[in-house]
Design a protein around this motif. Structure first.
Motif, PDB file in Angstrom:
ATOM      1  N   GLN D  29       1.239  -1.233   0.569  1.00  0.00           N
ATOM      2  CA  GLN D  29       0.217   0.283   0.098  1.00  0.00           C
ATOM      3  C   GLN D  29       1.169   1.146   0.372  1.00  0.00           C
ATOM      4  N   LEU D  30       1.873   1.621   1.216  1.00  0.00           N
ATOM      5  CA  LEU D  30       2.071   2.994   1.689  1.00  0.00           C
ATOM      6  C   LEU D  30       3.052   3.442  -0.315  1.00  0.00           C
ATOM      7  N   ARG D  31       4.233   1.788   0.373  1.00  0.00           N
ATOM      8  CA  ARG D  31       5.050   2.281  -1.103  1.00  0.00           C
ATOM      9  C   ARG D  31       4.389   2.423  -2.124  1.00  0.00           C
ATOM     10  N   HIS D  32       3.851   1.671  -2.901  1.00  0.00           N
ATOM     11  CA  HIS D  32       2.862   1.491  -4.126  1.00  0.00           C
ATOM     12  C   HIS D  32       2.291   2.463  -4.363  1.00  0.00           C
ATOM     13  N   TRP D  33       1.807   3.487  -3.459  1.00  0.00           N
ATOM     14  CA  TRP D  33       0.658   4.637  -4.204  1.00  0.00           C
ATOM     15  C   TRP D  33       1.860   5.433  -3.895  1.00  0.00           C
ATOM     16  N   ARG D  34       2.307   5.694  -3.514  1.00  0.00           N
ATOM     17  CA  ARG D  34       3.657   7.135  -3.235  1.00  0.00           C
ATOM     18  C   ARG D  34       4.326   6.390  -4.328  1.00  0.00           C
ATOM     19  N   ASP D  35       4.830   5.640  -4.464  1.00  0.00           N
ATOM     20  CA  ASP D  35       5.655   5.385  -5.908  1.00  0.00           C
ATOM     21  C   ASP D  35       5.243   5.759  -6.966  1.00  0.00           C
ATOM     22  N   LYS D  36       4.210   5.450  -7.245  1.00  0.00           N
ATOM     23  CA  LYS D  36       2.849   5.682  -8.502  1.00  0.00           C
ATOM     24  C   LYS D  36       2.393   7.120  -8.583  1.00  0.00           C
ATOM     25  N   GLN D  37       2.915   7.776  -7.287  1.00  0.00           N
ATOM     26  CA  GLN D  37       2.582   9.353  -7.525  1.00  0.00           C
ATOM     27  C   GLN D  37       1.380   9.357  -7.453  1.00  0.00           C
ATOM     28  N   SER D  38       0.436   8.285  -6.599  1.00  0.00           N
ATOM     29  CA  SER D  38      -0.968   8.451  -6.372  1.00  0.00           C
ATOM     30  C   SER D  38      -2.036   9.578  -6.332  1.00  0.00           C
ATOM     31  N   MET D  39      -2.836   9.869  -7.100  1.00  0.00           N
ATOM     32  CA  MET D  39      -3.488  11.307  -6.579  1.00  0.00           C
ATOM     33  C   MET D  39      -4.218  10.873  -5.589  1.00  0.00           C
ATOM     34  N   ASP D  40      -5.064   9.884  -4.854  1.00  0.00           N
ATOM     35  CA  ASP D  40      -5.436   9.669  -3.608  1.00  0.00           C
ATOM     36  C   ASP D  40      -4.605   9.246  -3.024  1.00  0.00           C
ATOM     37  N   GLY D  41      -3.490   8.674  -2.466  1.00  0.00           N
ATOM     38  CA  GLY D  41      -2.223   8.488  -2.064  1.00  0.00           C
ATOM     39  C   GLY D  41      -3.195   7.127  -1.053  1.00  0.00           C
ATOM     40  N   PHE D  42      -3.972   6.498  -1.447  1.00  0.00           N
ATOM     41  CA  PHE D  42      -4.680   5.678  -0.919  1.00  0.00           C
ATOM     42  C   PHE D  42      -5.334   4.372  -1.907  1.00  0.00           C
ATOM     43  N   GLY D  43      -5.637   3.019  -1.728  1.00  0.00           N
ATOM     44  CA  GLY D  43      -5.880   2.094  -2.537  1.00  0.00           C
ATOM     45  C   GLY D  43      -7.709   2.423  -2.532  1.00  0.00           C
ATOM     46  N   MET D 348      18.452   5.810   7.736  1.00  0.00           N
ATOM     47  CA  MET D 348      18.344   6.623   7.090  1.00  0.00           C
ATOM     48  C   MET D 348      18.383   7.237   5.754  1.00  0.00           C
ATOM     49  N   THR D 349      18.404   5.160   5.000  1.00  0.00           N
ATOM     50  CA  THR D 349      17.801   4.947   3.415  1.00  0.00           C
ATOM     51  C   THR D 349      16.732   5.349   3.565  1.00  0.00           C
ATOM     52  N   ASP D 350      15.932   5.564   2.186  1.00  0.00           N
ATOM     53  CA  ASP D 350      14.589   4.875   2.266  1.00  0.00           C
ATOM     54  C   ASP D 350      14.406   3.361   1.431  1.00  0.00           C
ATOM     55  N   GLU D 351      14.920   2.851   1.631  1.00  0.00           N
ATOM     56  CA  GLU D 351      14.973   1.447   1.028  1.00  0.00           C
ATOM     57  C   GLU D 351      14.381   0.519   2.091  1.00  0.00           C
ATOM     58  N   TYR D 352      14.733   1.686   3.265  1.00  0.00           N
ATOM     59  CA  TYR D 352      14.984   0.443   4.787  1.00  0.00           C
ATOM     60  C   TYR D 352      12.960   1.504   5.447  1.00  0.00           C
ATOM     61  N   ASP D 353      12.307   0.587   5.602  1.00  0.00           N
ATOM     62  CA  ASP D 353      11.052   1.079   6.927  1.00  0.00           C
ATOM     63  C   ASP D 353      10.727   1.876   7.571  1.00  0.00           C
ATOM     64  N   ILE D 354      12.052   2.234   8.375  1.00  0.00           N
ATOM     65  CA  ILE D 354      11.963   2.735  10.185  1.00  0.00           C
ATOM     66  C   ILE D 354      11.824   4.041   9.602  1.00  0.00           C
ATOM     67  N   GLY D 355      12.114   4.647   8.202  1.00  0.00           N
ATOM     68  CA  GLY D 355      12.351   5.905   7.797  1.00  0.00           C
ATOM     69  C   GLY D 355      10.805   6.834   7.735  1.00  0.00           C
ATOM     70  N   LEU D 356      10.227   5.348   7.029  1.00  0.00           N
ATOM     71  CA  LEU D 356       8.609   5.660   7.120  1.00  0.00           C
ATOM     72  C   LEU D 356       8.311   5.908   8.196  1.00  0.00           C
ATOM     73  N   TYR D 357       8.291   4.944   8.783  1.00  0.00           N
ATOM     74  CA  TYR D 357       7.591   5.545  10.311  1.00  0.00           C
ATOM     75  C   TYR D 357       7.652   6.250  11.263  1.00  0.00           C
ATOM     76  N   MET D 358       8.822   7.303  10.989  1.00  0.00           N
ATOM     77  CA  MET D 358       9.715   8.575  11.587  1.00  0.00           C
ATOM     78  C   MET D 358       8.373   9.695  10.712  1.00  0.00           C
ATOM     79  N   LYS D 359       8.717   9.090   9.768  1.00  0.00           N
ATOM     80  CA  LYS D 359       6.928  10.340   8.921  1.00  0.00           C
ATOM     81  C   LYS D 359       6.425  10.084   9.426  1.00  0.00           C
ATOM     82  N   ARG D 360       5.376   9.056   9.188  1.00  0.00           N
ATOM     83  CA  ARG D 360       4.241   9.155   9.511  1.00  0.00           C
ATOM     84  C   ARG D 360       4.054   9.801  11.024  1.00  0.00           C
ATOM     85  N   ASP D 361       4.949   9.193  11.555  1.00  0.00           N
ATOM     86  CA  ASP D 361       4.516  10.109  13.531  1.00  0.00           C
ATOM     87  C   ASP D 361       3.935  11.655  13.660  1.00  0.00           C
ATOM     88  N   ARG D 362       5.425  12.020  12.594  1.00  0.00           N
ATOM     89  CA  ARG D 362       5.533  13.232  12.759  1.00  0.00           C
ATOM     90  C   ARG D 362       3.924  13.472  12.325  1.00  0.00           C
TER      91      ARG D 362
END
Lengths: 384, 386, 386, 384
Positions: D29-43, D348-362
């Protein structure tokens, strides 16, 4: 000005460290006077020795018989006082009161400075009026009466007030409680009619009083500086007291930290020296960093104050004094808390000194404004 | 549940009739707390009467079985009793390490004779207990203890020294960890009970930074302990001690809870609260304290149905004691120079400062915060080498 | 010191005449920073001119000796140059790892030929350098590195992989730690320099959480490195690396300083600052930041006269980077939902959020905070087993 | 009410955990729609699945075809959403908008709830008007005009506004910006004339808009609840959003913590698993404690809200909602910061998910008020 001690200052530091480590040591002074339930809470002989070494004259001008040095030098002595928890009226008499009296006229200086320089007199500061430091608002009133003023009001947290020959009292000669203008400083002799003091022993075994001024009559010669325009002088006195207390706190924190790292290298648990446990190592290393930062903020503020000592007030100096008092307040508290916790059981006993550091830290943190008060000032100076 | 409603009514009525009015006043100092024991001096007739009446009903230990001095109540009934007592502001009839610590261990590990003998005396407040765990040189590291009990057939002869023995000078009996096998570090310790009046026991109070002496050093010089005074198996005292420490941690951790009607900020406000930054710290603290009280409530609910992790008391002890230390740091800041007073008119014997200093022991006694964090790392998080 | 006054006057006059007006504007984004090197595209003619003029005077590396491209200034003179540049808001003419990191190491460990050859090119901004230290699996633990240089008489053949190579895709040369002796863990590593255009070098940028790629993975496949491109002694590259890391730590730690005229609270105020508790946090931060800037100043003063503890940069790096992370947490809070924007009109390419995320690397790159604390424990506090 | 899940709730948690872990997983979900630059941002397909599982009806009454459950149950779903960083309009549509619409009249509920329940509609909340959450002050005005109202003003941080069929707009129908009274909630269809939205992608790759209301005409049937007396309903909607965001944050923090402790057991440095280093152990154990406390505060607040859901507002519930949002804000931020730091470089890399948690938390920390806002409310509720 480089942010380290000059050669002269380093020599003074050596002298102070050696003297305080020997004559001012915890067992010899703090515990001694505490266990004796001494009225003064400090040693008069030691106070004479302070005078013999010239410490009492550090902030007194050479013209008045002092050493004409600055806050860096006063701070050097205070740091050693802090490290040894040495009880003395140095901060209140030789730093704060000396700053006030030094701004007085020839007659006033002549009346009080020789006794201070000789270690015969003790002076106390009567500024606060409630449990929290809030010198922006002064309610104690001094009204014109006869050839002078009649003072009415009450003062709290007057450190060594009971031992003082004279109290420097901040009072309002005009305006309302919160006004900037209308403040005058008075030199009020201890035995003035209408002046009464309730004695208190504080948590750190130092002595203080609550002061009542019940229509105390003083003459014009009791005025220090100018009538109604004492705010600037009061601020200088406060700055001296604040950075002085910060310097002493650095010593307290340093002393506690030294005790603690020494203990980490001696105490064994689970078959290891507790200093081998990485969790404690990291906490100690963090504390070390914070202490270094606090120390730097203090010397910076001291130098700024010294650079503007007799000149115009500097808002940058005011700012850095509050930065230093707030930062040291935070760090010294951490140092004593970590100290007690890392000593664990024995840290809770009266027999070990680490608890004495915690007590002294608490009193110094409160004296002349705590970290919350000073961080608030930093925000206000920064315009937010 | 109509039965419980009836139960509540009956309890409430009994309390109204039997709790003396003096026992419905708030506890103001330690003298108002009834600790029981041979050396205890009742502060008032009402205090004595209240203890006797409650003991007779089994209300000092309501969840213990009736034969052992309890009232045999289940968890819901105990909760109702507690609520009804709170409703009329009744003081606890009896506070005691026997109830909080030794009792649960005896219920689990004691023989039937031991239960009948000791638990009834505990329930009636006749024996006051102290705990002999720590020794000089073994603070957090209990297994390194040296106090030795030499086997003499029908008794041991105990020699050694304990430290941090809470109220040893006021206690009648001690529950004590004693090494009974020098060859096995972990499984060579036994859990013994003995009378503090036994020949060879010497007690020396320790003066603390708070100016009080709640702890003692305790010395054993050829103290005789009959064999039937062991709890649990020989050389397996560690099991009893660990079980009991769990209860102690729960008890100490209770200290940190926030009272929702009485946040620390609201307390500070009464003395004026003009510093906006101090106010901010108090608000952040109150968030933590109120959240912690939810945790306490959740833990009690979970423990009733066996949902709590067995090491959870360690976490609660850690968080609760650290919180309580912070609370008193902030109360000192809010109190300003008035809170610094140690000896003066109007400072109530320096109670603010002394209480503040006392809290510093919270994160040391009953297992240091560092030990609690080690236990969480190992038993809950399963971290390697922890 | 009348000479220094004359010196200040001369410097000031030169700067006024030679610094183009465009180079006196604040740096707005990374494109405004001149990094030099073969691949660098100057953003403006003024940027190029300013570099050339400064390089000709030795002002890009004013404290280096003149034969190596510097101006041979002493500490007081450098300070005056810095102050005069600040006075007219002049941008730094050149930013470079060559200046900050490799240069000092070459000055200490390089041969005379190496100094003349490399330092002059660094001073003129002709070579851009990157650093080859970390490898996958050896982050903080540098001595475990695997990249191997096989001795082939007059050259080594290097094989292996580096990670976290800053701007490797934009760099011309690399200074690289390579294992040259497999039998000795600590004393088997050499410090080699080589051209990134050498056959066998492959570079793969790493996409970061900030959305940028300042770091790369770098692969070496039979890369030839002539023997004269070693700095320091064979197998003693660790000494060079440690010396250089010290400089890197100083550099990174600089990021945490507070600007006294521009506290974070004052910055936040510009966007409105209505939450009293956020304001309180900002004030507490500003105390820490202003105190830290005094530390930075003190350290620079002390290092000039050899009074600073040699491990002090580790402390400054630790404190400064942690402070900077906290600064950006608070800036995000002050910015509110506007600071969350990543891709929108008016968010300047999500610069607030990206910068915030970027700062999280501060306490990792150049030695993690944990490693810094280990170093302080060992080298400054002398704790056992540290 | 015991502070743990009932058997029914535990079953729901199992369902949600399994479903979100499979269908809602980060890669799917998250990476899929993000990388597609989806307008909705969700499925949209996932959103239909939410409906099929009944999630969309958790807070809708049984009379309206929903499940008639409470905030505990909504929180169960949100915690799994948080753990998997699953992008969906659940919080804004099924929690906040559903609470608002549920208070509307029969006609309004009939108009919107079936689409919501079926997973066909998306609703967004237009409350905030500046970068910080401050719903006590609402400046957007709705003035009587024709058979309804004309809305003018602007709204910020309208999450999934671009995908929404209808926006719930809080506007002022009487009084001044800071007044308690005079608030009305409106259901404003997306295609209303005068309504425009600027699309934004947020740091966590979710989508939001800035909304402009430039004289948007709505009819009386757009009013949700009562005219001028919408403050109480708005507060219920805010409580739902706040405790919902807190529950999701617990999931985010938990997910980050799990990743981190797993990493501590795998990664080697200096010849040891990094989880063997005591300094990291103690930080992890501290974080665990904080997480447990945060979790307890959330379930406590959820139960209090559920106990008062349709009855009178409870100040204790309001207090505990703010306690929970503030506490979780603090703890989840610690969890993601420790997560990234303990992962070090790869964190710190985009490849690992931990940074995504930091972004969502913010983003969640900011949504419906951050810890500073809510701690301030705690102080005010406590009377200081």
């Amino acid at each position: 000005m480089a942010l380290y001690h000059t050669e002269d200052q380093a020599m003074l530091a050596d002298t102070a460290r050696q003297f305080m480590g020997e004559e001012g040591a915890i067992a010899k002074q703090l515990r001694h006077w505490r266990d004796k339930q001494s009225m003064d809470g400090f040693g008069r002989v030691l106070w004479k020795q302070f005078a013999e070494l010239g410490f009492t004259g550090i902030l007194v001008s050479e013209a008045d018989g002092g050493l004409g040095m600055g806050h860096v030098e006063a701070g050097i002595v205070l740091e050693e006082i802090g490290r040894n928890l040495t009880p003395s009226p140095f901060l209140t008499s030789s730093v704060m009161a000396a700053t006030a009296i030094g701004a007085g006229n020839d007659e006033l200086r002549g009346r009080y400075l020789p006794g201070l320089l000789a270690g015969d007199s003790v002076f106390a500061m009567a500024i606060d009026e409630g449990p929290k430091h809030r010198p922006e608002r002064i309610a104690t009133r001094a009204e014109r009466a006869g050839n002078g003023f009649r003072l009415a009001g009450s003062k709290t947290f007057v450190v060594y007030g009971g031992s003082a020959d004279m109290l420097v009292v901040a009072a309002r000669t005009a305006g309302a409680d919160g006004d900037q203008d209308g403040i005058t400083l008075f030199a009020v002799p201890k035995d003035s009619a209408g002046l009464s003091q309730d004695p208190i022993r504080l948590v750190d075994s130092s002595k203080a009083t609550h002061v009542k001024l019940d229509g105390v009559q003083v003459y014009d010669d009791a005025v220090i500086g100018e009538v109604d325009a004492g705010r600037a002088l009061l601020n200088r006195v406060l700055n001296a007291g604040r950075i002085g207390a910060a310097a002493e706190s650095v010593g307290v924190a340093d002393g506690a930290f030294d005790m603690t790292t020494t203990y980490l290298k001696q105490r064994k648990q689970f078959g290891k020296l507790i200093g081998e446990f990485q969790a404690l190592q990291h906490r100690a290393a963090h504390l070390y960093s914070e202490l270094e930062i606090a120390r730097a903020s203090v010397i910076k503020a001291q130098q700024l104050l010294d650079a503007t000592a007799c000149g115009k007030p500097s808002q940058y100096a005011d700012l850095m004094v509050s930065v230093a008092k707030a930062k040291v307040g935070k760090v010294a508290s951490l140092a004593v808390r970590e100290g007690v916790q890392m000593h664990a059981g024995i840290g809770m006993t009266d027999e070990y000194d680490i608890g004495l550091y915690m007590k002294r830290d608490r009193a110094l943190a409160e004296f002349m404004g705590d970290m919350y008060y000073h961080a608030e000032r930093v925000a206000q100076f920064s315009g937010y | 549940m109509p039965n419980l409603d009836v139960f509540r009514f009956e309890i409430g009525a009994w309390l109204e009739q039997n709790c003396p009015p003096e026992m419905r006043e708030p506890v103001r100092d330690d003298g108002d707390v009834c600790w029981g024991g041979r050396k205890f001096k009742f502060k008032s007739e009402a205090q004595k009467l209240w203890l006797e009446r409650c003991a007779a009903k089994g209300f000092t230990v309501p969840d213990w079985p009736k034969p052992y001095g309890g009232a045999g109540m289940n968890a819901s009934e105990v909760k109702i009793l507690r609520e009804e007592m709170q409703r009329i502001n009744a003081r606890p009839p009896l506070s005691s390490f026997g109830i909080w610590m030794l009792g649960p261990a005896l219920l689990k590990f004691g023989t039937e004779e031991q239960k009948l003998y000791y638990l009834n005396q505990i329930a009636r407040g006749e024996i006051r207990w102290c705990q002999g765990y720590s020794e000089p040189g073994s603070g957090s590291d209990l297994v390194s203890l040296q106090t030795y009990g030499e086997d003499k057939g029908d008794h041991w002869v105990v020699n050694g020294q304990k430290i941090w023995t809470s109220y040893a000078d006021q206690a009648d009996w001690i529950f004590c960890l004693v090494r009974t096998d020098k060859t096995n570090k972990y499984q060579g310790i036994s859990f013994l009970l003995f009378d503090m009046d036994s020949p060879g026991v010497t007690i020396k109070p320790i003066l603390l930074i708070s100016g009080n002496s709640p702890f003692c050093e305790t010395f054993f010089d050829n103290v005789t302990v009959p064999k039937h005074q062991i709890v649990g198996e020989l050389n397996r005292g560690w099991d009893v001690a660990k079980y009991l420490l769990g209860h102690e941690r729960e008890m100490i951790s209770g200290a940190g809870g926030g009272d929702r009607l009485n946040t620390i900020g609201a307390v500070a406000k009464r003395n004026g609260l003009e510093d906006p930054l101090l106010r901010a710290e108090l608000a952040m603290f109150d968030v933590d304290a109120l959240a912690f009280s939810a945790l306490g409530e959740k833990f009690l609910d979970e423990i009733k149905v066996g949902k709590a992790h067995p090491a959870q008391p360690n976490m609660i002890k850690y968080a609760g004691t650290e919180l309580n230390k912070r609370r008193h740091e902030l109360l000192m800041a809010a109190g300003g120079s008035a809170a610094l007073e140690w000896d003066s008119e109007g400072s109530n014997g320096g109670s603010k400062a002394r209480t503040w200093l006392r809290t510093k022991a919270n994160s040391i006694e009953g297992g240091t915060s560092e030990v609690m964090l080690n236990v969480i790392s190992k038993r809950i998080l399963d971290l390697p080498g922890a």
